[in-house]
Motif scaffolding. Structure first.
Motif, PDB file in Angstrom:
ATOM      1  N   SER A  14       0.838  -1.210   0.000  1.00  0.00           N
ATOM      2  CA  SER A  14       0.000   0.000   0.000  1.00  0.00           C
ATOM      3  C   SER A  14       0.869   1.253   0.000  1.00  0.00           C
ATOM      4  N   GLY A  15       1.938   1.219   0.795  1.00  0.00           N
ATOM      5  CA  GLY A  15       2.836   2.366   0.834  1.00  0.00           C
ATOM      6  C   GLY A  15       3.548   2.567  -0.497  1.00  0.00           C
ATOM      7  N   ALA A  16       3.941   1.453  -1.142  1.00  0.00           N
ATOM      8  CA  ALA A  16       4.597   1.554  -2.452  1.00  0.00           C
ATOM      9  C   ALA A  16       3.660   2.172  -3.473  1.00  0.00           C
ATOM     10  N   TRP A  17       2.371   1.837  -3.380  1.00  0.00           N
ATOM     11  CA  TRP A  17       1.395   2.449  -4.291  1.00  0.00           C
ATOM     12  C   TRP A  17       1.232   3.939  -3.983  1.00  0.00           C
ATOM     13  N   LEU A  18       1.146   4.266  -2.706  1.00  0.00           N
ATOM     14  CA  LEU A  18       1.041   5.680  -2.329  1.00  0.00           C
ATOM     15  C   LEU A  18       2.241   6.472  -2.842  1.00  0.00           C
ATOM     16  N   GLY A  19       3.406   5.821  -2.898  1.00  0.00           N
ATOM     17  CA  GLY A  19       4.615   6.488  -3.352  1.00  0.00           C
ATOM     18  C   GLY A  19       4.638   6.816  -4.823  1.00  0.00           C
ATOM     19  N   THR A  20       3.626   6.348  -5.566  1.00  0.00           N
ATOM     20  CA  THR A  20       3.533   6.703  -6.983  1.00  0.00           C
ATOM     21  C   THR A  20       2.679   7.946  -7.211  1.00  0.00           C
ATOM     22  N   LEU A  21       1.982   8.404  -6.180  1.00  0.00           N
ATOM     23  CA  LEU A  21       1.114   9.582  -6.311  1.00  0.00           C
ATOM     24  C   LEU A  21       1.957  10.853  -6.324  1.00  0.00           C
ATOM     25  N   TRP A  22       1.613  11.766  -7.212  1.00  0.00           N
ATOM     26  CA  TRP A  22       2.415  12.978  -7.372  1.00  0.00           C
ATOM     27  C   TRP A  22       2.559  13.791  -6.095  1.00  0.00           C
ATOM     28  N   PRO A  23       1.479  14.042  -5.333  1.00  0.00           N
ATOM     29  CA  PRO A  23       1.652  14.826  -4.098  1.00  0.00           C
ATOM     30  C   PRO A  23       2.615  14.163  -3.120  1.00  0.00           C
ATOM     31  N   VAL A  24       2.579  12.825  -3.052  1.00  0.00           N
ATOM     32  CA  VAL A  24       3.479  12.103  -2.149  1.00  0.00           C
ATOM     33  C   VAL A  24       4.916  12.211  -2.633  1.00  0.00           C
ATOM     34  N   ILE A  25       5.118  12.121  -3.957  1.00  0.00           N
ATOM     35  CA  ILE A  25       6.466  12.253  -4.517  1.00  0.00           C
ATOM     36  C   ILE A  25       7.041  13.624  -4.180  1.00  0.00           C
ATOM     37  N   ARG A  26       6.234  14.665  -4.367  1.00  0.00           N
ATOM     38  CA  ARG A  26       6.714  16.019  -4.064  1.00  0.00           C
ATOM     39  C   ARG A  26       7.020  16.181  -2.583  1.00  0.00           C
ATOM     40  N   LEU A  27       6.192  15.572  -1.728  1.00  0.00           N
ATOM     41  CA  LEU A  27       6.374  15.699  -0.284  1.00  0.00           C
ATOM     42  C   LEU A  27       7.632  14.982   0.190  1.00  0.00           C
ATOM     43  N   CYS A  28       7.925  13.848  -0.418  1.00  0.00           N
ATOM     44  CA  CYS A  28       9.010  12.995   0.075  1.00  0.00           C
ATOM     45  C   CYS A  28      10.334  13.211  -0.657  1.00  0.00           C
ATOM     46  N   THR A  29      10.362  14.098  -1.631  1.00  0.00           N
ATOM     47  CA  THR A  29      11.586  14.339  -2.387  1.00  0.00           C
ATOM     48  C   THR A  29      12.106  15.738  -2.084  1.00  0.00           C
ATOM     49  N   SER A  30      13.374  15.842  -1.816  1.00  0.00           N
ATOM     50  CA  SER A  30      13.958  17.137  -1.479  1.00  0.00           C
ATOM     51  C   SER A  30      13.936  18.077  -2.688  1.00  0.00           C
TER      52      SER A  30
END
Length: 220
Positions: free
Chosen positions: A92-108
């Motif tokens: 589930s977390g790996a799927w969440l990690g494909t969402l654009w808002p999550v990518i922006r939040l988790c990437t410096s």
């Protein structure tokens, strides 16, 4: 115009961008190449980190409340359920990690800028922006996922204007992009770029060939 994981522009919008390039190039011998990409990086590590984080969270919660869901002690079936719950949480977390808002939040911000820079440099080479008589091509690339615009001038132009001048091109586009007007933002950036190039690389009457296509380049 539709935007999501893909960006669909109408024929009128693409023509508007092409006309903006033509108008800007009337004042300069330089060549402007507009480009829109869906994303500049895959950010696979985000999927793994979010998956791992969620798996550890679920595992910690289950072990913390062990006495409630394992009142009769440990059994083999309990261990299997614990493992399954952890794996499901990771997926589930790996799927969440494909969402654009999550990518922006988790990437410096630094990594995002680096990815956009690399994508622009690769596009500059792939689309032969440097193949002009005076090495006077300029790539203006908008990266949708990263919400960044990158201006990459050829080496003959890079030394003729400071970084602050090129930043004005970016800011001109950002003023409209922040309102959600992607086409208007790109056109405004092109117009500002044309004004700057008119100062550092003015056009010569009768000797201003159109060396690169004016059409918008779109890539995934």
């Amino acid at each position: 115009m539709e935007i999501g994981n893909r960006l669909e522009l109408t024929a009128e919008e693409r023509e508007r961008i092409g006309l903006a390039v033509q108008a800007a190039e009337q004042r300069t011998n330089a060549e402007i190449v507009p480009m829109i990409v869906v994303r500049s990086g895959l950010y696979r590590e985000v999927r793994h980190w979010v998956g791992l984080g969620l798996a550890l969270l679920v595992l910690t919660i289950l072990l913390t409340i062990e006495s409630r869901w394992l009142p009769w002690g440990w059994h083999a079936s309990n261990a299997a359920w614990l493992l399954l719950s952890t794996l499901v949480a990771y997926g589930s977390g790996a799927w969440l990690g494909t969402l654009w808002p999550v990518i922006r939040l988790c990437t410096s911000a630094e990594r995002i800028r680096h990815k956009v820079k690399l994508r622009a440099e690769r596009a500059f080479s792939q689309h032969a922006v440097s193949h002009t008589r005076e090495r006077s091509g300029v790539l203006i690339m908008l990266s949708i996922l990263e919400r960044q615009i990158y201006v990459l001038p050829d080496r003959s132009l890079d030394g003729l204007a400071s970084t602050d001048y090129w930043a004005q091109v970016v800011q001109a586009a950002v003023d409209r992009l922040q309102c959600g007007d992607i086409v208007g933002g790109l056109c405004q950036g092109i117009e500002r770029c044309g004004l700057l190039l008119a100062d550092i690389c003015p056009g010569r009457p009768g000797d201003n060939p159109n060396e690169l296509p004016d059409e918008l380049i779109q890539e995934p």
